[in-house]
Design a protein around this motif. Sequence first.
Motif, PDB file in Angstrom:
ATOM      1  N   VAL A  44      47.340  50.403  44.093  1.00 21.72           N
ATOM      2  CA  VAL A  44      46.503  49.238  43.808  1.00 21.72           C
ATOM      3  C   VAL A  44      45.856  49.365  42.432  1.00 21.72           C
ATOM      4  O   VAL A  44      45.854  48.415  41.642  1.00 21.72           O
ATOM      5  CB  VAL A  44      45.411  49.078  44.887  1.00 21.72           C
ATOM      6  CG1 VAL A  44      44.450  47.954  44.523  1.00 21.72           C
ATOM      7  CG2 VAL A  44      46.058  48.791  46.231  1.00 21.72           C
ATOM      8  N   VAL A  45      45.293  50.532  42.157  1.00 17.30           N
ATOM      9  CA  VAL A  45      44.624  50.729  40.869  1.00 17.30           C
ATOM     10  C   VAL A  45      45.630  50.684  39.721  1.00 17.30           C
ATOM     11  O   VAL A  45      45.323  50.193  38.631  1.00 17.30           O
ATOM     12  CB  VAL A  45      43.833  52.056  40.876  1.00 17.30           C
ATOM     13  CG1 VAL A  45      43.265  52.344  39.497  1.00 17.30           C
ATOM     14  CG2 VAL A  45      42.708  51.979  41.891  1.00 17.30           C
ATOM     15  N   ASP A  46      46.853  51.181  39.968  1.00 10.59           N
ATOM     16  CA  ASP A  46      47.868  51.117  38.920  1.00 10.59           C
ATOM     17  C   ASP A  46      48.209  49.668  38.609  1.00 10.59           C
ATOM     18  O   ASP A  46      48.384  49.298  37.448  1.00 10.59           O
ATOM     19  CB  ASP A  46      49.125  51.876  39.360  1.00 10.59           C
ATOM     20  CG  ASP A  46      50.044  52.180  38.189  1.00 10.59           C
ATOM     21  OD1 ASP A  46      49.628  52.924  37.280  1.00 10.59           O
ATOM     22  OD2 ASP A  46      51.173  51.650  38.166  1.00 10.59           O
ATOM     23  N   ARG A  47      48.274  48.826  39.636  1.00  6.98           N
ATOM     24  CA  ARG A  47      48.518  47.400  39.400  1.00  6.98           C
ATOM     25  C   ARG A  47      47.353  46.789  38.630  1.00  6.98           C
ATOM     26  O   ARG A  47      47.551  45.951  37.746  1.00  6.98           O
ATOM     27  CB  ARG A  47      48.721  46.659  40.723  1.00  6.98           C
ATOM     28  CG  ARG A  47      50.002  47.004  41.440  1.00  6.98           C
ATOM     29  CD  ARG A  47      50.427  45.896  42.403  1.00  6.98           C
ATOM     30  NE  ARG A  47      49.408  45.583  43.382  1.00  6.98           N
ATOM     31  CZ  ARG A  47      49.292  46.185  44.560  1.00  6.98           C
ATOM     32  NH1 ARG A  47      50.104  47.167  44.877  1.00  6.98           N
ATOM     33  NH2 ARG A  47      48.352  45.802  45.406  1.00  6.98           N
ATOM     34  N   TYR A  48      46.145  47.216  38.984  1.00 10.58           N
ATOM     35  CA  TYR A  48      44.971  46.709  38.278  1.00 10.58           C
ATOM     36  C   TYR A  48      45.000  47.137  36.807  1.00 10.58           C
ATOM     37  O   TYR A  48      44.746  46.323  35.905  1.00 10.58           O
ATOM     38  CB  TYR A  48      43.693  47.228  38.939  1.00 10.58           C
ATOM     39  CG  TYR A  48      42.439  46.907  38.146  1.00 10.58           C
ATOM     40  CD1 TYR A  48      41.888  45.639  38.190  1.00 10.58           C
ATOM     41  CD2 TYR A  48      41.833  47.865  37.339  1.00 10.58           C
ATOM     42  CE1 TYR A  48      40.754  45.321  37.460  1.00 10.58           C
ATOM     43  CE2 TYR A  48      40.697  47.565  36.610  1.00 10.58           C
ATOM     44  CZ  TYR A  48      40.159  46.307  36.667  1.00 10.58           C
ATOM     45  OH  TYR A  48      39.045  46.002  35.934  1.00 10.58           O
ATOM     46  N   ASN A  49      45.314  48.406  36.559  1.00  8.14           N
ATOM     47  CA  ASN A  49      45.391  48.890  35.176  1.00  8.14           C
ATOM     48  C   ASN A  49      46.461  48.145  34.382  1.00  8.14           C
ATOM     49  O   ASN A  49      46.273  47.811  33.213  1.00  8.14           O
ATOM     50  CB  ASN A  49      45.680  50.389  35.156  1.00  8.14           C
ATOM     51  CG  ASN A  49      44.495  51.232  35.596  1.00  8.14           C
ATOM     52  OD1 ASN A  49      43.358  50.777  35.541  1.00  8.14           O
ATOM     53  ND2 ASN A  49      44.744  52.444  36.044  1.00  8.14           N
ATOM     54  N   ALA A 160      42.610  38.835  40.577  1.00 10.87           N
ATOM     55  CA  ALA A 160      43.151  39.003  41.922  1.00 10.87           C
ATOM     56  C   ALA A 160      43.259  40.478  42.289  1.00 10.87           C
ATOM     57  O   ALA A 160      42.869  40.886  43.390  1.00 10.87           O
ATOM     58  CB  ALA A 160      44.517  38.330  42.022  1.00 10.87           C
ATOM     59  N   VAL A 161      43.779  41.279  41.372  1.00  7.98           N
ATOM     60  CA  VAL A 161      43.939  42.703  41.645  1.00  7.98           C
ATOM     61  C   VAL A 161      42.588  43.402  41.675  1.00  7.98           C
ATOM     62  O   VAL A 161      42.373  44.343  42.434  1.00  7.98           O
ATOM     63  CB  VAL A 161      44.865  43.351  40.591  1.00  7.98           C
ATOM     64  CG1 VAL A 161      45.018  44.842  40.857  1.00  7.98           C
ATOM     65  CG2 VAL A 161      46.227  42.688  40.630  1.00  7.98           C
ATOM     66  N   GLN A 162      41.647  42.928  40.862  1.00  6.57           N
ATOM     67  CA  GLN A 162      40.325  43.537  40.833  1.00  6.57           C
ATOM     68  C   GLN A 162      39.632  43.397  42.189  1.00  6.57           C
ATOM     69  O   GLN A 162      38.907  44.301  42.632  1.00  6.57           O
ATOM     70  CB  GLN A 162      39.474  42.895  39.745  1.00  6.57           C
ATOM     71  CG  GLN A 162      38.167  43.631  39.476  1.00  6.57           C
ATOM     72  CD  GLN A 162      37.472  43.108  38.239  1.00  6.57           C
ATOM     73  OE1 GLN A 162      37.716  41.990  37.804  1.00  6.57           O
ATOM     74  NE2 GLN A 162      36.616  43.918  37.661  1.00  6.57           N
ATOM     75  N   VAL A 221      39.044  60.452  38.230  1.00  3.11           N
ATOM     76  CA  VAL A 221      38.302  59.189  38.217  1.00  3.11           C
ATOM     77  C   VAL A 221      39.304  58.042  38.187  1.00  3.11           C
ATOM     78  O   VAL A 221      40.182  58.013  37.314  1.00  3.11           O
ATOM     79  CB  VAL A 221      37.369  59.096  36.988  1.00  3.11           C
ATOM     80  CG1 VAL A 221      36.675  57.745  36.957  1.00  3.11           C
ATOM     81  CG2 VAL A 221      36.350  60.222  36.993  1.00  3.11           C
ATOM     82  N   PHE A 222      39.195  57.098  39.115  1.00  2.00           N
ATOM     83  CA  PHE A 222      40.077  55.936  39.086  1.00  2.00           C
ATOM     84  C   PHE A 222      39.923  55.215  37.755  1.00  2.00           C
ATOM     85  O   PHE A 222      38.813  54.901  37.326  1.00  2.00           O
ATOM     86  CB  PHE A 222      39.747  54.968  40.217  1.00  2.00           C
ATOM     87  CG  PHE A 222      40.448  55.282  41.503  1.00  2.00           C
ATOM     88  CD1 PHE A 222      41.803  55.562  41.504  1.00  2.00           C
ATOM     89  CD2 PHE A 222      39.759  55.280  42.697  1.00  2.00           C
ATOM     90  CE1 PHE A 222      42.457  55.845  42.681  1.00  2.00           C
ATOM     91  CE2 PHE A 222      40.409  55.554  43.887  1.00  2.00           C
ATOM     92  CZ  PHE A 222      41.758  55.839  43.883  1.00  2.00           C
ATOM     93  N   GLY A 223      41.039  54.969  37.097  1.00  2.43           N
ATOM     94  CA  GLY A 223      41.003  54.275  35.811  1.00  2.43           C
ATOM     95  C   GLY A 223      40.542  55.163  34.671  1.00  2.43           C
ATOM     96  O   GLY A 223      40.336  54.680  33.561  1.00  2.43           O
ATOM     97  N   ASP A 231      42.450  59.666  35.511  1.00  2.00           N
ATOM     98  CA  ASP A 231      43.365  59.401  36.606  1.00  2.00           C
ATOM     99  C   ASP A 231      44.712  59.981  36.181  1.00  2.00           C
ATOM    100  O   ASP A 231      44.852  60.518  35.072  1.00  2.00           O
ATOM    101  CB  ASP A 231      43.432  57.914  36.969  1.00  2.00           C
ATOM    102  CG  ASP A 231      44.029  57.026  35.876  1.00  2.00           C
ATOM    103  OD1 ASP A 231      44.614  57.549  34.905  1.00  2.00           O
ATOM    104  OD2 ASP A 231      43.912  55.787  35.991  1.00  2.00           O
ATOM    105  N   CYS A 232      45.703  59.899  37.048  1.00  2.00           N
ATOM    106  CA  CYS A 232      46.954  60.634  36.780  1.00  2.00           C
ATOM    107  C   CYS A 232      47.651  60.175  35.501  1.00  2.00           C
ATOM    108  O   CYS A 232      48.027  60.995  34.656  1.00  2.00           O
ATOM    109  CB  CYS A 232      47.880  60.536  37.981  1.00  2.00           C
ATOM    110  SG  CYS A 232      48.440  58.861  38.393  1.00  2.00           S
ATOM    111  N   SER A 233      47.817  58.857  35.337  1.00  2.00           N
ATOM    112  CA  SER A 233      48.536  58.362  34.163  1.00  2.00           C
ATOM    113  C   SER A 233      47.680  58.403  32.905  1.00  2.00           C
ATOM    114  O   SER A 233      48.209  58.486  31.787  1.00  2.00           O
ATOM    115  CB  SER A 233      49.043  56.932  34.403  1.00  2.00           C
ATOM    116  OG  SER A 233      47.978  56.065  34.736  1.00  2.00           O
ATOM    117  N   GLY A 234      46.345  58.335  33.086  1.00  2.00           N
ATOM    118  CA  GLY A 234      45.465  58.487  31.926  1.00  2.00           C
ATOM    119  C   GLY A 234      45.621  59.868  31.314  1.00  2.00           C
ATOM    120  O   GLY A 234      45.625  60.023  30.089  1.00  2.00           O
ATOM    121  N   LEU A 235      45.759  60.887  32.172  1.00  2.00           N
ATOM    122  CA  LEU A 235      45.937  62.263  31.698  1.00  2.00           C
ATOM    123  C   LEU A 235      47.280  62.441  31.008  1.00  2.00           C
ATOM    124  O   LEU A 235      47.357  63.025  29.922  1.00  2.00           O
ATOM    125  CB  LEU A 235      45.822  63.235  32.868  1.00  2.00           C
ATOM    126  CG  LEU A 235      46.055  64.712  32.525  1.00  2.00           C
ATOM    127  CD1 LEU A 235      44.999  65.218  31.547  1.00  2.00           C
ATOM    128  CD2 LEU A 235      46.066  65.568  33.796  1.00  2.00           C
TER     129      LEU A 235
END
Length: 320
Positions: A44-49, A160-162, A221-223, A231-235
């Motif tokens: 969900v958070v990845d879609r939001y990002n 919507a995703v938020q 941390v999410f986001g 978060d994983c992809s931020g790193l």
Amino acid sequence: MPVAAGITVGLLLIPTGGAHAEPKPTIPQAKARLAKLNDKADKVVDRYNTATEDLKKAQSTYTKLDATYKRKLATVADLREELVNMAVDTYKMGADVTSLPALISNGDPATLLNNVALAGQLAQERAAKLAAFDRENRGLKDQREKAEKALAVADEERDAVQKERAEVLKLIAQQKKLLDRLGAYKVGNPNSTGVRYTGAASGNAAAVLRFAYAQIGKPYVFGGTGPGGWDCSGLTQAAWRAAGVSLPRTTWQQWAWGASRKVDYPQDLQPGDLIFSEGLGHVSIYAGNGQIVHAPQTGDVVKVVKLSAYGRNIQGAIRP
């Protein structure tokens, strides 16, 4: 599990203090519930990002087109005014030439006529330029209108995703309280200096792992895009940026970006490769010797673990 159902489960985890209150779950049970929740939340958070990144691009495109459009409109206005003034001057000059006083007083009628012709030529050139600007502006206006529509769509998608993200964050907050009561929640240290990387990787991979290891101990941390939490992809994005490679922001975008850079998993894995798992909901960095460094989930910190202990539902790997 639908978000509404997840909220119900999360609420049941909070003791109500009555005689029928459920016993506190064990630490393994709490961690298992948190892991399932994070598997959903990651996506969900990845879609939001992703939606947020799309919105930023749409805003940038619209701002640039709008500024160009307004600048060219001003140029067209100036050209039109100049053309009108020249037309008036040319008309006056032509009227003066044909008058009897002008013919008598002008010692060189040819010069005056040449000036009139020159003025007419200049007027034609400006008229041609004005027509070209008008054509260009029509196309530019169409582009700006498309950019406005893209901006509106991106904004709606983000909103919507938020909303969905907000629901998941409520569940995460409940789980964090539960883990805290059980003494299993890791706060992490936003100012952690990490661990020195001493592996055998070289070149870009060494730069990636030096950066990632320096983040060990910082909270998930999410986001999160650093420097105090990830978060994983931020790193993974920041680690490869340290090696001079620009990756997109989210796991889905990074996987798509690496479509032509996939490596055979696991036989061809090399340190620095990105490993995608959990239905593209998670990404980690291969550190060599069967280990990964990653930002795992809420209530945990950036750390190095065995790939075999974490590698669930591996999607594949890429080498940026």
